[in-house]
Design a protein around this motif. Structure first.
Motif, PDB file in Angstrom:
ATOM      1  N   GLU A  32     -14.038 -10.279  -2.159  1.00  0.00           N
ATOM      2  CA  GLU A  32     -14.069  -9.849  -3.551  1.00  0.00           C
ATOM      3  C   GLU A  32     -15.471  -9.370  -3.939  1.00  0.00           C
ATOM      4  O   GLU A  32     -16.471 -10.008  -3.643  1.00  0.00           O
ATOM      5  N   THR A  35     -17.228  -3.410  -1.526  1.00  0.00           N
ATOM      6  CA  THR A  35     -16.528  -2.173  -1.188  1.00  0.00           C
ATOM      7  C   THR A  35     -16.848  -1.797   0.259  1.00  0.00           C
ATOM      8  O   THR A  35     -18.009  -1.780   0.659  1.00  0.00           O
ATOM      9  N   LYS A  54      -7.123  -1.101   7.097  1.00  0.00           N
ATOM     10  CA  LYS A  54      -7.455  -1.018   5.672  1.00  0.00           C
ATOM     11  C   LYS A  54      -6.714  -2.085   4.877  1.00  0.00           C
ATOM     12  O   LYS A  54      -7.302  -2.798   4.048  1.00  0.00           O
ATOM     13  N   LYS A  55      -5.426  -2.220   5.130  1.00  0.00           N
ATOM     14  CA  LYS A  55      -4.624  -3.187   4.391  1.00  0.00           C
ATOM     15  C   LYS A  55      -5.020  -4.633   4.728  1.00  0.00           C
ATOM     16  O   LYS A  55      -4.960  -5.512   3.861  1.00  0.00           O
ATOM     17  N   GLU A  58      -8.065  -5.343   2.713  1.00  0.00           N
ATOM     18  CA  GLU A  58      -7.688  -5.536   1.314  1.00  0.00           C
ATOM     19  C   GLU A  58      -7.056  -6.909   1.099  1.00  0.00           C
ATOM     20  O   GLU A  58      -7.225  -7.517   0.036  1.00  0.00           O
ATOM     21  N   TYR A  62     -11.362  -7.284  -0.077  1.00  0.00           N
ATOM     22  CA  TYR A  62     -12.281  -6.149  -0.056  1.00  0.00           C
ATOM     23  C   TYR A  62     -11.661  -4.948  -0.764  1.00  0.00           C
ATOM     24  O   TYR A  62     -10.442  -4.741  -0.712  1.00  0.00           O
ATOM     25  N   THR A  63     -12.494  -4.164  -1.390  1.00  0.00           N
ATOM     26  CA  THR A  63     -12.079  -2.860  -1.902  1.00  0.00           C
ATOM     27  C   THR A  63     -12.384  -1.843  -0.814  1.00  0.00           C
ATOM     28  O   THR A  63     -13.531  -1.718  -0.374  1.00  0.00           O
ATOM     29  N   VAL A  64     -11.355  -1.131  -0.355  1.00  0.00           N
ATOM     30  CA  VAL A  64     -11.523  -0.182   0.751  1.00  0.00           C
ATOM     31  C   VAL A  64     -11.178   1.211   0.245  1.00  0.00           C
ATOM     32  O   VAL A  64     -10.034   1.477  -0.128  1.00  0.00           O
TER      33      VAL A  64
END
Length: 344
Positions: A32, A35, A54-55, A58, A62-64
């Protein structure tokens, strides 16, 4: 008395609120507020894997951002400069030369697919059998080369790799090493467009000659042993940074090859994550996740076939990644749990 009741009611409400908030705080995710700058290659046969990675990031909070499509040189340069955090598309030993550029700045992490990535040259089976073509060196014969000439210059047209791809450097080296400069013309335009043209020629009954790798939709459309055959080399020859791998270019049990093992002239590659060292140090959960993750090569084959059939839009890739995660939920959840534990 009424005032006491109000006080106790307010106090009870605050206590209840406190109790309801505490578990949420305890369950905060390690990513959290961070990025992640993620890359993916310009060739689309690895975009599926990128979506799964990526998923997974997330799922750790994480913001990807949507992965940035880059050729090899700009990705490794961006990684070394700290402008990119990772990608899941390092091919080794094919990308060995780039490791020198990122020494001290980046590292390989885990294995997307270990030893499952094959590379080499193929021609259509019909022409191979009619003219007894089994080795790349056969193309030194101008009469053989002319069979694969589609533009009238007398040279065989080889679907090769665009500039900036690791395979482009190896193909250039091998064309010289095998004495094919006068008889073979590598096509270095868009690979997808060039292969689509080759498939069309094959469907018209014309000879085709191309380089490919696995996993790739090409070997789904043109099946080795049925439609096409792998060419062997008499003696392996690799660029200087891969010389030590020449003894590992004889690959056993290759479907569509006349010999076993098949002397393909290319070693089997490991597909690995390459990540920025500072990013890994600051994000132990991400590092553990990247160490844990892997995707079966046959699953990548299956998705690549869907792409070739037209399911290749961003929404398709996201759906395919979601479907893969759902089908492998226990494994996926295990990766996430291991990553969370590493952050504690």
């Amino acid at each position: 008395m009424t005032g006491n009741k109000i006080f106790y009611s307010v106090a009870a409400a605050m206590a209840a609120l406190s109790l309801s908030v505490s578990p949420l705080v305890a369950q905060s995710l390690p990513g959290e507020g961070t990025t992640v700058r993620m890359g993916q290659p310009t060739w689309d046969t690895e975009w599926f894997q990128a979506q799964i990675y990526k998923k997974a990031m997330e799922a750790l909070g994480y913001t990807v951002n949507e992965p940035t499509a880059l050729d090899n040189p700009p990705f490794y340069q961006a990684l070394a400069q700290g402008d990119m955090d990772f990608w899941a598309s390092g091919w080794f030993p094919l990308h060995n030369t780039y490791l020198e550029e990122i020494e001290g700045k980046g590292s390989t992490v885990g294995y997307v697919a270990k030893g499952g990535a094959l590379q080499g040259y193929l021609i259509d089976k019909k022409t191979a059998e009619e003219h007894n073509i089994g080795k790349i060196e056969d193309f030194k014969n101008p009469e053989i080369a002319k069979l694969f000439d589609s533009n009238g210059d007398g040279k065989a047209d080889l679907v090769a790799c665009p500039p900036g791809w690791g395979c482009e450097l190896t193909i250039t080296h091998q064309m010289e090493a095998y004495g094919l400069g006068d008889t073979v013309a590598p096509i270095t335009a868009s690979y997808s467009a060039s292969m689509a043209d080759a498939v069309s020629r094959y469907e018209e009954g014309k000879p085709i000659f191309f380089y490919t790798w696995t996993p790739n939709w090409t070997v789904g459309m043109l099946k080795p042993g049925e439609d096409v055959v792998w060419l062997e080399v008499e003696t392996p020859s690799l660029p200087e940074d891969q010389k030590e791998m020449e003894s590992q270019t004889a690959i056993p049990d290759v479907t569509g090859c006349a010999s076993n093992p098949c002397q393909m002239g290319w070693p089997a590659n490991d597909i690995q994550v390459v990540a920025n060292n500072e990013f890994l140090e600051k994000n132990p959960a991400a590092k553990k996740l990247l160490e844990e993750m892997s995707i079966p090569i046959e699953d990548i084959f299956a998705q690549n076939a869907q792409m070739y059939e037209g399911a290749d839009k961003p929404a398709d890739l996201e759906r395919q990644a979601d479907e893969w995660i759902k089908a492998n939920q226990e494994k996926f959840d295990g990766w996430i749990d291991a990553a969370k534990a590493a952050a504690q």
